[in-house]
Structure formats: C-alpha cells, structure tokens
Design a protein around this motif. Structure first.
Motif, PDB file in Angstrom:
ATOM      1  N   HIS A 100      -2.951 -11.604   1.495  1.00  0.00           N
ATOM      2  CA  HIS A 100      -2.399 -10.476   2.248  1.00  0.00           C
ATOM      3  C   HIS A 100      -2.691 -10.612   3.728  1.00  0.00           C
ATOM      4  O   HIS A 100      -3.723 -11.118   4.138  1.00  0.00           O
ATOM      5  CB  HIS A 100      -2.874  -9.117   1.702  1.00  0.00           C
ATOM      6  CG  HIS A 100      -4.302  -8.754   1.991  1.00  0.00           C
ATOM      7  ND1 HIS A 100      -5.353  -9.050   1.165  1.00  0.00           N
ATOM      8  CD2 HIS A 100      -4.839  -8.073   3.028  1.00  0.00           C
ATOM      9  CE1 HIS A 100      -6.481  -8.575   1.671  1.00  0.00           C
ATOM     10  NE2 HIS A 100      -6.203  -7.990   2.804  1.00  0.00           N
ATOM     11  N   HIS A 144      -3.081  -1.290   2.245  1.00  0.00           N
ATOM     12  CA  HIS A 144      -3.485  -1.621   0.884  1.00  0.00           C
ATOM     13  C   HIS A 144      -4.660  -0.752   0.448  1.00  0.00           C
ATOM     14  O   HIS A 144      -5.298  -0.083   1.264  1.00  0.00           O
ATOM     15  CB  HIS A 144      -3.807  -3.112   0.747  1.00  0.00           C
ATOM     16  CG  HIS A 144      -4.894  -3.611   1.643  1.00  0.00           C
ATOM     17  ND1 HIS A 144      -4.708  -3.876   2.989  1.00  0.00           N
ATOM     18  CD2 HIS A 144      -6.191  -3.910   1.401  1.00  0.00           C
ATOM     19  CE1 HIS A 144      -5.825  -4.322   3.519  1.00  0.00           C
ATOM     20  NE2 HIS A 144      -6.753  -4.341   2.588  1.00  0.00           N
ATOM     21  N   ASP A 173      -6.985  -3.543   7.354  1.00  0.00           N
ATOM     22  CA  ASP A 173      -8.295  -4.134   7.596  1.00  0.00           C
ATOM     23  C   ASP A 173      -8.732  -4.012   9.060  1.00  0.00           C
ATOM     24  O   ASP A 173      -9.904  -4.208   9.368  1.00  0.00           O
ATOM     25  CB  ASP A 173      -8.318  -5.587   7.135  1.00  0.00           C
ATOM     26  CG  ASP A 173      -8.289  -5.696   5.607  1.00  0.00           C
ATOM     27  OD1 ASP A 173      -8.727  -4.741   4.927  1.00  0.00           O
ATOM     28  OD2 ASP A 173      -7.824  -6.720   5.094  1.00  0.00           O
ATOM     29  N   HIS A 211      -5.833   1.651   3.403  1.00  0.00           N
ATOM     30  CA  HIS A 211      -6.342   1.252   4.716  1.00  0.00           C
ATOM     31  C   HIS A 211      -5.653  -0.024   5.185  1.00  0.00           C
ATOM     32  O   HIS A 211      -5.003  -0.725   4.413  1.00  0.00           O
ATOM     33  CB  HIS A 211      -7.855   1.008   4.650  1.00  0.00           C
ATOM     34  CG  HIS A 211      -8.208  -0.201   3.837  1.00  0.00           C
ATOM     35  ND1 HIS A 211      -8.226  -0.189   2.458  1.00  0.00           N
ATOM     36  CD2 HIS A 211      -8.539  -1.458   4.199  1.00  0.00           C
ATOM     37  CE1 HIS A 211      -8.546  -1.386   2.013  1.00  0.00           C
ATOM     38  NE2 HIS A 211      -8.737  -2.190   3.043  1.00  0.00           N
ATOM     39  N   ALA A 218     -11.787  -3.204   4.567  1.00  0.00           N
ATOM     40  CA  ALA A 218     -12.476  -3.679   3.379  1.00  0.00           C
ATOM     41  C   ALA A 218     -11.942  -5.043   3.011  1.00  0.00           C
ATOM     42  O   ALA A 218     -10.777  -5.287   3.150  1.00  0.00           O
ATOM     43  CB  ALA A 218     -12.280  -2.756   2.220  1.00  0.00           C
TER      44      ALA A 218
HETATM   45 FE   LIG Z   1      -8.831  -4.368   2.834  1.00  0.00          FE
END
Ligand SMILES: [Fe+2]
Length: 384
Positions: free
Chosen positions: A321, A327, A256, A254, A384
């Motif tokens: 990140h 990721h 974010d 995914h 996430a």
């Molecule tokens: Fe994430």
C-alpha cells in the motif's frame, strides 16, 4: 517562507471554493502565530485569508516553526496537538478537522478525495494477482487503487521460519522497551501488539526484508525508493490482539502520514508480508480504493458512496500500500493473531530529515492511552 504561501498552480479554484463552502457552517479559523494573527473564512465560495483579523469561531495558538510545518505538510493538527505544540483557544478539534482538507488543498495542492471523481480505469478494487503477473500490470493496479494484493509470494515454510523468529522476539519484548508497542487486553493485562525495528534484532527477518521479491513489489512505482531498517521504526511486525483492547492495536481509519511527514515520505510504499494470512476473525486490512494522495473529509465514514475493500489473505501473500491511502485495521471478530511484517520503501528525502532511531511515531509509541483518546474523535488520522 512567507506567512501564507501562494495558492499552488495545480489548485482548481472552483473545487477549492466548493470545498470551502462545505465548511462555511463551521465558521472561520483563526491562527495566533507568535506575534501574528490570521483568519481563514469562507465568503460564498471563496476562501479568505486575512492577516491581522481575529474573527474565527475557532482559534488556535502555535509557534511560527509549527505553522511552517503545518503549511509545509510536515506536521498535521493531530501531530501538533500530540506534541503539545498547538493550543486550542476557541472551538474544538472537530472544527480543525473540518478545515484540514480545505487548508491542505489551499496550502499544498493536496486535493480533497471525492468518490464521484474516482476513476478505477475498469479495474477491480478487490482484485488479487498472482506473483507471475508482470510488473507493468501490478504497477498499474497499485497506481490506480493505492494498494495491491499479490498471492503466493512466499512459501509456507518461509512463513513458518519467520513466525518462529517473531515468537523469539516476542518473548524478549517488554513494555516500555522502545522496541515494541503494547495494549491492555480484556483481562487488564499488557499484550504485545507490535515489534518495531524487528530486523535489527533478527538476521532471519533481515534476510526476508532484503529479499528481492520484497524489493520488486516495493519499487513497482519508483525504483529509487529504499528501505530504512534503522529509522521510522524500521520494519515492524504487527500482531493483532483479540477482544476489546485499550490502546493502539486496532487502528481506525488513517493515513500513515496522519501525524505528519507527508512532505518527506509520501508516496512511500509499504510491503506487508502476511506471516499468518488474515480475515475478519484474525484481523485484516481495510482500504478506501483510490484515496491515496488526497485528503478525506471529516465524517467521510458516514457516506455510503465511499467504497471500502477488506483484504483477506493467506500466509505468504503480500499486500502493498501507498502510505497515504486511507486504511484501517479493525478489531478481530474472532481469535485475532494476524501477523504482518511491513517493509516500507521511502523516497530519498527521508534521510535528510529523519536520523537513525528517529520516527514520526516517537510521539505515539509510549503515549498510547493519550493517542487512543484522540482516536475516539472519528476524524483523527493516525499512523500505523
Ligand atoms: Fe497504516
């Protein structure tokens, strides 16, 4: 805003045509927007957008406000579906997923990711850096790869103290308390997989969140980014639950901004303090180097030429990140229990759009089973 925005100047028309040609087999996509109808279709290597036409093999209905959010990169197809603001009239989610990278490029100039265009500038995607490395070198790695691994930022004693605080907060957490995420474990019992707004309940974790070592790494690319402890779920602590869980613990691939917010909070930077360290057995972070700021095609996981890096860490290491690097956090192969505290640094625009206690994940937090169902579609891209 006009119904259909101009193609941004940054868009390479040849590249747009090439991407469009790849979704030609999907057929056109029709939008019913309040009283208007428009259809995107592919003619050779040209994307056509025709107002008043209703010829798409796939068709969806949404409000003008939802359409403006979609075009303005505030919401995605997944985000609108989760919010019950997008109704499928013909076709299915897979067809929308096919079209999404083309539309994001056409509407907003977000380029499609292509490994053949990735340039690592001679850098090692699996490289780890000592905390003594100078800022320019760390920033260059983060800018090129979209993530960064720095070793030995915090001491074992500091991580032990933070873990005691996480233990304390975990004992207080309850399903549905709006301060935590839960999954169902192999035995059918609820298991805590995330504390949210953790630093609002712990002065010790708040001190860690505000530590200058965190700020240094969170602002490598932009000194104006700032943390938001009271919104966007504040600073969460992830706890990897072992075994076959049901719900949102083992987050598949995914970005974010997967449900939306790209226009507001990208390129936010998340500093992941590794409270326990991580590997495949405890659950670790996987990334696609150089994928940040771009859209990945449906079924990209089936391509063998897309590079993937697994980041193994020790307690006290830090991962950094950019939030829209692709990721994942796969299921632990062993005992699980990786703990990571994420301190995210946001652009100032966030505060214009997201109030205290609000978060894009409000859509997700208490609807984990519904979200998990959507995730089983391999194209779903959730935060996430
Ligand atoms: Fe994430």
């Amino acid at each position: 805003m006009t119904l259909v925005p101009q193609i941004p100047d940054t868009v390479d028309r040849d590249l747009l045509g090439k991407e469009a040609a790849e979704v030609a087999a999907t057929g056109g996509l029709t939008f019913y927007i309040d009283d208007e109808t428009l259809t995107y279709s592919v003619d050779g290597s040209t994307v056509r957008c025709e107002v008043g036409k209703d010829t798409g093999a796939t068709a969806v209905r949404l409000s003008r406000r939802a359409w403006d959010d979609l075009v303005g990169q505030m919401r995605t197809f997944v985000g609108l579906l989760l919010g019950d603001e997008l109704q499928m009239e013909r076709g299915g989610f897979e067809q929308l997923a096919d079209w999404e990278p083309v539309l994001r490029y056409r509407h907003a100039g977000i380029p499609p990711y292509d490994p053949s265009r990735a340039d690592f500038e001679g850098r090692d995607p699996a490289g780890a850096f000592s905390v003594d490395t100078d800022d320019a070198e760390l920033a260059a790695q983060l800018r090129v790869m979209g993530y960064l691994h720095v070793t030995g930022v915090f001491t074992t004693e500091e991580m032990d103290a933070a873990n005691r605080e996480v233990d304390r907060l975990a004992l207080l957490a309850r399903p549905g308390d709006d301060q935590s995420w839960w999954v169902t474990d192999e035995d059918g019992s609820p298991a805590l997989c995330r504390l949210v707004y953790a630093t609002l309940r712990s002065p010790q974790l708040a001190a860690l969140e505000g530590d200058l070592r965190v700020r240094r790494l969170g602002t490598l690319l932009d000194p104006t980014l700032a943390i938001a402890p009271d919104r966007m779920e504040g600073t969460p602590v992830l706890i990897k639950v072992p075994g076959r869980t049901s719900g949102l613990s083992n987050i598949p691939w995914h970005q974010d901004c997967g449900t939306g917010g790209h226009a507001v909070f990208c390129p936010a930077v998340s500093v992941g303090i590794q409270l326990t360290g991580s590997n495949a057995e405890t659950g670790n972070l996987r990334v696609v180097p150089g994928s940040h700021g771009q859209a990945l095609k449906y079924h990209w996981q089936d391509r063998t030429d897309v590079p993937v890096v697994s980041i193994d860490t020790s307690p006290g290491d830090v991962t950094v990140h950019i939030q829209d690097v692709m990721h994942a956090s796969p299921r632990p192969t062993g005992e699980g229990q990786r703990r990571t505290m994420y301190v995210t640094h946001y652009p100032s625009a966030l505060w214009d759009h997201i109030g205290p206690g609000e978060a894009l994940n409000d859509l997700v937090r208490n609807r984990t089973e519904q979200v998990a169902d959507l995730q089983r579609s391999p194209s779903a891209s959730l935060p996430a």
